[in-house]
Structures are given as C-alpha cells and as structure tokens.
Design a protein around this motif. Structure first.
Motif, PDB file in Angstrom:
ATOM      1  N   LEU A 180       0.741  -1.068  -0.059  1.00  0.00           N
ATOM      2  CA  LEU A 180       0.107   0.021  -0.113  1.00  0.00           C
ATOM      3  C   LEU A 180       0.846   1.240   0.122  1.00  0.00           C
ATOM      4  CD1 LEU A 180      -2.859  -1.034   2.581  1.00  0.00           C
ATOM      5  CD2 LEU A 180      -2.870  -0.696  -0.024  1.00  0.00           C
ATOM      6  N   TYR A 181       2.012   1.193   0.889  1.00  0.00           N
ATOM      7  CA  TYR A 181       2.580   2.498   0.995  1.00  0.00           C
ATOM      8  C   TYR A 181       3.281   2.424  -0.589  1.00  0.00           C
ATOM      9  CZ  TYR A 181       6.739   5.438   1.943  1.00  0.00           C
ATOM     10  OH  TYR A 181       7.527   6.509   1.777  1.00  0.00           O
ATOM     11  N   LEU A 182       3.988   1.594  -1.126  1.00  0.00           N
ATOM     12  CA  LEU A 182       4.610   1.812  -2.369  1.00  0.00           C
ATOM     13  C   LEU A 182       3.659   2.163  -3.556  1.00  0.00           C
ATOM     14  CD1 LEU A 182       7.091  -1.164  -2.589  1.00  0.00           C
ATOM     15  CD2 LEU A 182       7.439   0.959  -2.322  1.00  0.00           C
ATOM     16  N   MET A 183       2.351   1.735  -3.429  1.00  0.00           N
ATOM     17  CA  MET A 183       1.377   2.166  -4.482  1.00  0.00           C
ATOM     18  C   MET A 183       0.957   3.670  -4.142  1.00  0.00           C
ATOM     19  SD  MET A 183       0.295  -0.359  -6.408  1.00  0.00           S
ATOM     20  CE  MET A 183      -1.340   0.031  -6.711  1.00  0.00           C
ATOM     21  N   SER A 184       0.761   3.990  -3.196  1.00  0.00           N
ATOM     22  CA  SER A 184       0.594   5.305  -2.655  1.00  0.00           C
ATOM     23  C   SER A 184       1.434   6.325  -3.157  1.00  0.00           C
ATOM     24  CB  SER A 184       0.133   5.582  -1.179  1.00  0.00           C
ATOM     25  OG  SER A 184       1.406   5.533  -0.487  1.00  0.00           O
ATOM     26  N   MET A 185       2.433   6.081  -3.400  1.00  0.00           N
ATOM     27  CA  MET A 185       3.763   6.900  -3.850  1.00  0.00           C
ATOM     28  C   MET A 185       3.390   7.394  -5.350  1.00  0.00           C
ATOM     29  SD  MET A 185       5.824   7.106  -1.188  1.00  0.00           S
ATOM     30  CE  MET A 185       7.340   8.047  -2.005  1.00  0.00           C
ATOM     31  N   THR A 186       2.556   6.412  -6.245  1.00  0.00           N
ATOM     32  CA  THR A 186       2.371   6.821  -7.390  1.00  0.00           C
ATOM     33  C   THR A 186       1.355   7.866  -7.607  1.00  0.00           C
ATOM     34  OG1 THR A 186       0.643   4.983  -7.627  1.00  0.00           O
ATOM     35  CG2 THR A 186       2.923   4.418  -8.329  1.00  0.00           C
ATOM     36  N   PRO A 187       1.445   8.695  -8.457  1.00  0.00           N
ATOM     37  CA  PRO A 187       0.439  10.158  -8.456  1.00  0.00           C
ATOM     38  C   PRO A 187      -1.111   9.494  -8.882  1.00  0.00           C
ATOM     39  CG  PRO A 187       2.345  10.596  -9.796  1.00  0.00           C
ATOM     40  CD  PRO A 187       2.610   9.073  -9.365  1.00  0.00           C
ATOM     41  N   ILE A 188      -1.385   8.637  -9.659  1.00  0.00           N
ATOM     42  CA  ILE A 188      -2.685   8.323  -9.892  1.00  0.00           C
ATOM     43  C   ILE A 188      -3.264   7.570  -8.693  1.00  0.00           C
ATOM     44  CG2 ILE A 188      -1.891   5.926 -11.033  1.00  0.00           C
ATOM     45  CD1 ILE A 188      -4.272   6.585 -12.926  1.00  0.00           C
ATOM     46  N   ILE A 189      -2.579   6.771  -7.801  1.00  0.00           N
ATOM     47  CA  ILE A 189      -2.949   5.941  -6.918  1.00  0.00           C
ATOM     48  C   ILE A 189      -3.265   7.213  -5.581  1.00  0.00           C
ATOM     49  CG2 ILE A 189      -2.572   4.173  -5.226  1.00  0.00           C
ATOM     50  CD1 ILE A 189      -3.375   3.243  -8.118  1.00  0.00           C
ATOM     51  N   LYS A 190      -2.170   7.982  -5.683  1.00  0.00           N
ATOM     52  CA  LYS A 190      -2.481   8.714  -4.791  1.00  0.00           C
ATOM     53  C   LYS A 190      -3.719   9.616  -4.624  1.00  0.00           C
ATOM     54  CE  LYS A 190      -0.295  13.045  -2.452  1.00  0.00           C
ATOM     55  NZ  LYS A 190       0.882  13.955  -2.363  1.00  0.00           N
ATOM     56  N   ARG A 191      -4.248   9.949  -5.854  1.00  0.00           N
ATOM     57  CA  ARG A 191      -5.298  10.833  -6.282  1.00  0.00           C
ATOM     58  C   ARG A 191      -6.540   9.709  -5.987  1.00  0.00           C
ATOM     59  NH1 ARG A 191      -5.737  15.560  -8.261  1.00  0.00           N
ATOM     60  NH2 ARG A 191      -7.792  15.293  -9.255  1.00  0.00           N
ATOM     61  N   LEU A 192      -6.480   8.580  -6.180  1.00  0.00           N
ATOM     62  CA  LEU A 192      -7.469   7.400  -6.148  1.00  0.00           C
ATOM     63  C   LEU A 192      -7.626   7.262  -4.479  1.00  0.00           C
ATOM     64  CD1 LEU A 192      -9.260   5.121  -7.204  1.00  0.00           C
ATOM     65  CD2 LEU A 192      -7.250   3.583  -6.323  1.00  0.00           C
ATOM     66  N   PHE A 193      -6.675   7.572  -3.516  1.00  0.00           N
ATOM     67  CA  PHE A 193      -6.831   7.469  -2.147  1.00  0.00           C
ATOM     68  C   PHE A 193      -7.404   8.785  -1.556  1.00  0.00           C
ATOM     69  CE2 PHE A 193      -3.245   4.199  -1.248  1.00  0.00           C
ATOM     70  CZ  PHE A 193      -3.805   3.295  -1.890  1.00  0.00           C
TER      71      PHE A 193
END
Length: 323
Positions: A173-186
């Motif tokens: 989850l931490y690594l995914m949250s570092m990507t811009p598109i997943i950060k916006r998803l969160f």
C-alpha cells in the motif's frame, strides 16, 4: 438525525471519481479534464436467491464481497475509459493523425454489450479471488520456509505468518500510494468517507461541511482487510487445524478462506455498530489505522465530485422507490 434513522450507504473510489451504491442503483461520478462531471448509472438487479443468501450470517459476507467485486469493476472500468480518453486527447494535440485513427477504432467498437459487461464483472471477481489466494498462500509459504524451526508451537508460527501478511500489505500500500494516480485515488477514497460521515451526521452536503469530517470510517473495506489477517490467525490456531508440510498448511488456509472472510465481515459489522460505545469503540481502531494509508485528505474539487455522485444516487433511489 442519528445514524440508525438513516439508510446505510457504501461507496468506492475510482479513477478521478467516486461510486456510491444505493438501494436501487449504483452511481459513479467522474471529473473529466475539462471539469465536466459525467455519470454512470447502473440499476441494481440482484436475484432473489442472492438476496436470501445475504441475510445469512457468515455467508452474507462472502456473497457481498463477490457481488461488490463484480459490480465495482464495471464502475472502475468506466472511470478508466474516461481517464484514457482525456489522456488520448492530450496526445491528439501533439499527434492529430494518430488521434484520428484511434477515434475511428473507438467508433467501430463503441458501446457496452451484455457480453462486455459480463466479462468485466467476471474479471473483477477473478482478480479478487486470485489476489486473496496469493495473499493467503505467499505469507504461509514464506513463514514455513524461513522460520520452520523457530517455534515448537503452531500458534507462534501463525502469529509470525500474520505479521508477514501485515508487513507485505503495508509495504504494498505504501509503494502504491507513492504513484500520482493511486495517490489521487486514495484522495477520492477519503472524499467518499467524508461524504458518508457527513450524511450520517445529518449535515447539508456542501464542500465546506463535508471537509470538516474525518477521512476514516469504521465500515471501510480497508478495515475488512486487516480483520481478515487477525481472524485468520485465530482460526488457523485452533487445534483441529494442524499441518505437517508446507503444502498442507497452504491447502488448509485456502480451504478456510471463505470462513475467514465470513467471520471478518461480521466483525466489521460489529465494530461499526459499537463505534459510539465507550471502550468497545477501540475494537475498530486497527482498521482505521490501515486507512491512514488507503485514504488521503481530498481537495475541494474532489469532495465536490463525491457529493455529486452521492446526491445523484439518492435522487435516483428516491425516484425508483416511488415507482
């Protein structure tokens, strides 16, 4: 107005938008790059026998998860298509000839057929099942291979397996949250929670009102994930579920997966019911802590999209109820 006197709604963040599930319809609102908000409205058509299964404790959790995976994938696909179109539009300004060819291909294959909808739903269910199998098997295999002689007691191995699961989950989850598109998803995930909490508190759904509330919610699917780890450790530690080889260990976990999911769903419902009870409200905190990773504070325009989706869902739900 108290929560108990209101309908209970759930939702899901999608790419650049939010989906809300009503009693009669599921609605997704997505913001395009030109600031237009577009909607996908899908009536809920659940068969009678499925509705009956959803009333049975332990069984209802598994049925609900499969159903939400199938239907949620349609809305996620809708948001991805709109996002891809906006990205293609950016490319079109740089390469008009390639854009014209792409537009012609899209015209030839436009429209959602029944087979396409079924295919997306099946893919959503299969991806969930495959993901759960991997997340169940890999930690068990790693613990068996790396720490097979550390504990004499199976409980110790099960606790270590649970710890490995949590480490893998948090790292992913931490690594995914570092990507811009997943950060916006969160961020949209946080906007979804804020709207539901504001609605349950009886607030008028304005951006200013909604932003006052927490991005964390007891009834979130993220909480469900952490409960599956905790419940799994407890069930696997029962004396009747023992193993001698790594393959027996993995086989038992996969066999018990529906039971773990069913009990975890009931625990999620229970913690949500107790969220205003002193002391017992802390039982839901592990799920809330995980949401610190799976949600981010949304911007005002993201909250506005979430409000638009929720209001449209409520409007259609009321119309369908009257009809």
């Amino acid at each position: 107005m108290s929560q108990n006197s209101k309908s209970i709604y759930g939702g899901q963040a999608v790419i650049e938008g939010v989906m809300f599930a009503g009693k009669h319809v599921n609605v997704t609102a997505v913001r395009r790059k030109n600031d237009e908000i577009v909607f996908l409205e899908v009536p809920r058509t659940t068969r009678t026998w499925v509705q009956q299964l959803k009333k049975i404790p332990l069984v209802r959790g598994v049925v609900g998860i499969i159903e939400s995976s199938a239907k949620g994938s349609q809305h996620l696909n809708f948001s991805m298509e709109n996002y891809a179109e906006d990205e293609a539009a950016d490319e079109a300004s740089k390469n008009p000839e390639a854009a014209a060819k792409q537009a012609e291909k899209k015209k030839e294959g436009s429209g959602w057929s029944l087979s396409m909808l079924v295919g997306v739903a099946v893919a959503g269910v299969l991806s969930f099942v495959f993901g759960k199998l991997i997340f169940t098997a890999v930690p068990a295999a790693l613990e068996s291979l790396l720490f097979q002689n550390v504990f004499e007691n199976k409980v110790g191995h099960n606790l270590l397996e649970g710890l490995i699961k949590i480490i893998l989950l948090l790292s992913y989850l931490y690594l995914m949250s570092m990507t811009p598109i997943i950060k916006r998803l969160f961020q949209y995930h946080g906007a979804e929670h804020k709207v539901i909490t504001a609605y349950e508190a009886g607030e008028d759904l304005t951006v200013k009102n909604v932003q006052k509330y927490s991005r964390l919610h007891y009834r979130c699917g993220s909480s469900f994930i952490i409960f599956t780890v905790i419940v799994g450790v407890i069930i696997y530690s029962l004396p009747i579920f023992t193993w001698d080889t790594i393959w027996e260990r993995i086989y038992i976990r996969i066999l018990l997966l529906p039971l773990v999911l069913g009990i975890s769903y009931e625990v999620l419902r229970w913690t949500n019911a107790l969220r205003e009870t002193p002391v017992l409200r802390y039982l839901g905190y592990p799920g809330l802590w995980l949401q610190l990773l799976t949600t981010k504070e949304p911007k005002d325009d993201q909250v506005a999209v979430s409000i638009a989706s929720f209001n449209r869902m409520r409007e259609l739900d009321q119309q369908m109820t009257k009809n």
